[in-house]
Design an enzyme around this catalytic site. Structure first.
Site, mmCIF file in Angstrom:
data_model
loop_
_atom_site.group_PDB
_atom_site.id
_atom_site.type_symbol
_atom_site.label_atom_id
_atom_site.label_comp_id
_atom_site.label_asym_id
_atom_site.label_seq_id
_atom_site.Cartn_x
_atom_site.Cartn_y
_atom_site.Cartn_z
ATOM 1 N N GLY A 1 -25.233 -14.346 9.848
ATOM 2 C CA GLY A 1 -24.290 -14.422 8.827
ATOM 3 C C GLY A 1 -22.883 -13.997 9.225
ATOM 4 C CB SER A 2 -19.835 -13.995 7.348
ATOM 5 O OG SER A 2 -20.186 -13.273 6.117
ATOM 6 C CB ALA A 3 -17.678 -10.269 10.423
ATOM 7 C CB THR B 1 -22.386 -10.556 4.807
ATOM 8 O OG1 THR B 1 -21.693 -11.481 4.230
ATOM 9 C CG2 THR B 1 -23.903 -10.281 4.177
ATOM 10 N N GLY B 2 -22.250 -8.546 7.299
ATOM 11 C CA GLY B 2 -22.719 -7.820 8.589
ATOM 12 C C GLY B 2 -22.205 -6.200 8.083
ATOM 13 C CD GLU C 1 -27.944 -11.931 16.920
ATOM 14 O OE1 GLU C 1 -26.941 -12.399 17.489
ATOM 15 O OE2 GLU C 1 -28.822 -11.428 17.108
ATOM 16 C CB CYS D 1 -21.434 -18.152 15.147
ATOM 17 S SG CYS D 1 -22.608 -18.488 16.084
HETATM 18 P P1 NAD Z 1 -22.967 -14.943 4.641
HETATM 19 O O1 NAD Z 1 -22.774 -13.808 5.394
HETATM 20 O O2 NAD Z 1 -22.049 -15.609 3.556
HETATM 21 O O3 NAD Z 1 -24.426 -15.297 4.032
HETATM 22 C C1 NAD Z 1 -25.624 -14.899 5.032
HETATM 23 C C2 NAD Z 1 -26.645 -14.460 4.273
HETATM 24 O O4 NAD Z 1 -26.513 -13.294 3.574
HETATM 25 C C3 NAD Z 1 -27.035 -15.633 3.175
HETATM 26 O O5 NAD Z 1 -28.430 -15.681 3.030
HETATM 27 C C4 NAD Z 1 -26.536 -14.616 1.854
HETATM 28 O O6 NAD Z 1 -27.228 -15.014 0.507
HETATM 29 C C5 NAD Z 1 -26.615 -13.251 2.215
HETATM 30 N N1 NAD Z 1 -25.677 -12.496 1.610
HETATM 31 C C6 NAD Z 1 -24.485 -12.473 1.459
HETATM 32 N N2 NAD Z 1 -23.789 -11.508 0.719
HETATM 33 C C7 NAD Z 1 -24.800 -10.365 0.971
HETATM 34 C C8 NAD Z 1 -24.688 -8.902 0.759
HETATM 35 N N3 NAD Z 1 -23.930 -8.382 0.266
HETATM 36 N N4 NAD Z 1 -26.068 -8.379 0.998
HETATM 37 C C9 NAD Z 1 -27.137 -8.870 1.422
HETATM 38 N N5 NAD Z 1 -26.801 -10.304 2.020
HETATM 39 C C10 NAD Z 1 -26.100 -11.046 1.438
HETATM 40 O O7 NAD Z 1 -22.614 -16.164 5.812
HETATM 41 P P2 NAD Z 1 -22.928 -17.762 5.826
HETATM 42 O O8 NAD Z 1 -21.488 -18.086 5.148
HETATM 43 O O9 NAD Z 1 -23.884 -18.189 4.806
HETATM 44 O O10 NAD Z 1 -22.964 -18.198 7.136
HETATM 45 C C11 NAD Z 1 -21.678 -18.414 8.076
HETATM 46 C C12 NAD Z 1 -21.271 -17.521 8.803
HETATM 47 O O11 NAD Z 1 -22.536 -17.073 9.787
HETATM 48 C C13 NAD Z 1 -20.384 -17.560 9.645
HETATM 49 O O12 NAD Z 1 -19.583 -16.151 9.684
HETATM 50 C C14 NAD Z 1 -20.924 -17.570 11.152
HETATM 51 O O13 NAD Z 1 -20.150 -17.201 12.255
HETATM 52 C C15 NAD Z 1 -21.878 -16.829 11.083
HETATM 53 N N6 NAD Z 1 -23.149 -17.189 11.981
HETATM 54 C C16 NAD Z 1 -23.264 -16.492 13.193
HETATM 55 C C17 NAD Z 1 -24.221 -16.838 14.001
HETATM 56 C C18 NAD Z 1 -24.608 -15.824 15.173
HETATM 57 O O14 NAD Z 1 -25.724 -16.185 15.961
HETATM 58 N N7 NAD Z 1 -23.678 -15.014 15.568
HETATM 59 C C19 NAD Z 1 -24.822 -18.090 13.735
HETATM 60 C C20 NAD Z 1 -24.587 -18.881 12.851
HETATM 61 C C21 NAD Z 1 -23.712 -18.545 11.950
#
Ligand code: NAD
Length: 471
Positions: A207-209, A211-212, A230, A264
């Site tokens: 997911g996004s940085a 959240t990471g 990731e 991503c």
């Molecule tokens: P996101 O971070 O908003 O959400 C990802 C997941 O985390 C979702 O299931 C969401 O419900 C959950 N989440 C959100 N906030 C949270 C928190 N505080 N605690 C725990 N869980 C939480 O990401 P997104 O908008 O769904 O996806 C797009 C992002 O993912 C982009 O930044 C993209 O670059 C990244 N991405 C990375 C890769 C990779 O392999 N590096 C691949 C695809 C997408």
């Protein structure tokens, strides 16, 4: 809307695709905990056979699965099919990776002592998925996790639960026990509760940085758990002396606009030699003007669908306007051709004169052009990001690519190929804020099990030869 349920809308039409109750985190963790030991005790061959059956189940439902992904994400049907194929291919790749990275090995031992290296599953792993590849990316964690003998709780993106539901149905149809893969429907609150739950042994996150980072903070004192992140990127293309202007422009368009820029690895920045950009930009403009933006089932098929929802489209438009207000010069504008729907046209903006360009991931079809006087400056510019996921050099002689390769900070480095062209037979991950050095894809096996070194012999035979008093 009922606060106890999640509703998934089709981005292209606004129609409701799916609705379902928010799951119970404690209950799902309990079920998975109760199931994992039996799964882990099954022979590896049985787990692998189950995964092969899973691949066959998905293949038999390919059209239906692709249709679900296309509706739920808005991506064109042709692209949704490639996602389903990636789900199927993941099985063979994960089996090879398991054998190569984490297979049992006999090591040299003296005097009949057997030394062995084996791997054990962590136990119950939480998988949090993003919306842009709602089947392929969670599956990329789940298949290797299951082969290794873990149970998994999948908390998909709240924007794509319908795809996750179909994925989980396919594991069950293949014979994965229902306790071993659990679907937890929910949003960030459930993600947070699951991540913090005492009953899990690790978290595999895509997911996004931001959240990471939040998860990283949450895990600051949880050194007892595996955390694989990731994350996103602010990925550069450096364009230098291209020999084929048309091919260069195509690679740039593919890098920036495939999946409506919601990858991503999508190129966000195009770094060009000042004064030499006109021909390539003119060619890129011609290609961009031909790109069809449309609904996932439109004929002829579009190159790009909508972005995931109106909120994402609004934020992208605000960001584009923000760049313009700071001095960015649009070359192709970010238009919204359909009222109330998140279709966006591919946009290009020259931001060379924008001071303090924000180092953020604009997760959509926006490419920022930066002109620089020399290749050294191009490298400085390319590395001017806290992220480090993917990067491409387009053009240049082999010696220039050597310089690029040696100096760029990224986990995917390509030459005359799109930034989003990563092989699934290779590890996948980034440096900086793009991850935490736990690459996925081919190396996913590494974070799904821990190595155990053993020294073994059937009879204890031992003596102390030094440092003892006479009896
Ligand atoms: P996101 O971070 O908003 O959400 C990802 C997941 O985390 C979702 O299931 C969401 O419900 C959950 N989440 C959100 N906030 C949270 C928190 N505080 N605690 C725990 N869980 C939480 O990401 P997104 O908008 O769904 O996806 C797009 C992002 O993912 C982009 O930044 C993209 O670059 C990244 N991405 C990375 C890769 C990779 O392999 N590096 C691949 C695809 C997408």
């Amino acid at each position: 809307m009922n606060p106890q349920e999640i509703v998934s809308f089709e981005p292209a039409t606004g129609a409701i695709l799916w609705r379902g109750a928010i799951g119970d985190v404690d209950a799902e963790v309990d079920i998975a905990r109760g199931a994992w030991a039996e799964w882990a005790s099954r022979p590896l061959t049985v787990r692998i056979e189950t995964m092969r059956r899973f691949g066959n189940v998905v293949r038999s439902r390919l059209n239906e699965f692709a249709d679900r992904i296309a509706r739920e994400t808005g991506k064109p049907l042709w692209e949704a099919r490639t996602e389903v194929e990636a789900v199927i291919d993941k099985v063979d790749i994960s089996v090879s990776a398991h054998n190569e990275r984490t297979a049992h090995r006999r090591l040299e031992g003296a005097l009949g002592v057997r030394n062995a290296l084996r791997h054990k599953p962590h136990g119950v792993l939480a998988v949090l998925g993003p919306y842009n590849f709602p089947a392929h990316l969670p599956n990329g964690h789940i298949v290797p996790a299951l082969i290794a003998g873990n149970a998994v709780i999948l908390k998909p993106s709240e924007k794509t639960p319908a795809t996750a539901e179909m994925l989980v149905e396919c594991y069950y149809a293949a014979g994965v026990p229902e306790g071993v893969v659990r679907l937890l429907v929910g949003g960030p609150a459930q993600g947070k509760a699951l991540a913090a739950h005492d009953g899990i042994d690790g978290l595999l996150f895509t997911g996004s940085a931001p959240t990471g980072l939040a998860l990283s903070r949450l895990y600051a004192e949880r050194i007892d758990r595996i955390l694989a992140l990731e994350l996103g990127g602010n990925n550069p293309i450096v364009l230098w002396n291209p020999t084929d202007i048309h091919a260069a422009a195509v690679v740039i368009a593919q890098s920036a606009f495939t999946s409506a820029g919601q990858r991503c690895t999508a190129a966000r920045r195009l770094i060009v030699e000042d004064g030499k950009q006109d021909a390539v930009l003119a060619e890129l403009g011609k290609i961009v003007d031909r790109i069809i933006v449309g609904g996932p089932h439109d004929e002829p098929q579009p190159f790009m669908g909508p972005v995931i929802d109106n909120r994402a489209a609004d934020l992208l438009q605000e960001s584009f306007l923000g760049l313009m207000m700071k001095g960015g010069k649009p070359f192709r504008r970010l238009d919204r051709p359909v009222d109330d729907r998140p279709f966006l046209t591919p946009a290009i903006i020259d931001v060379t004169d924008v001071p303090d360009r924000p180092d953020v991931e604009l997760f959509g079809p926006i490419l920022q052009v930066i002109r620089v006087p020399s290749f050294e400056d191009a490298m400085i510019e390319a590395n001017k990001t806290r992220y480090g996921l993917s990067a491409s050099l387009i053009g240049g002689a082999p010696s220039l690519y050597d310089r690029f390769w040696a100096n760029i900070r990224a986990g995917v480095v390509n030459w005359n190929r799109p930034t989003n062209g990563a092989s699934s037979n290779a590890p996948f991950g980034g440096v900086g804020f793009s991850g935490n050095h736990r690459p996925g894809a081919y190396y996913a096996a590494d974070y799904c099990a821990y190595p155990v070194a053993s020294s073994e012999t059937e009879q204890a035979r031992a003596s102390i030869g030094i440092g003892l008093r006479d009896p």
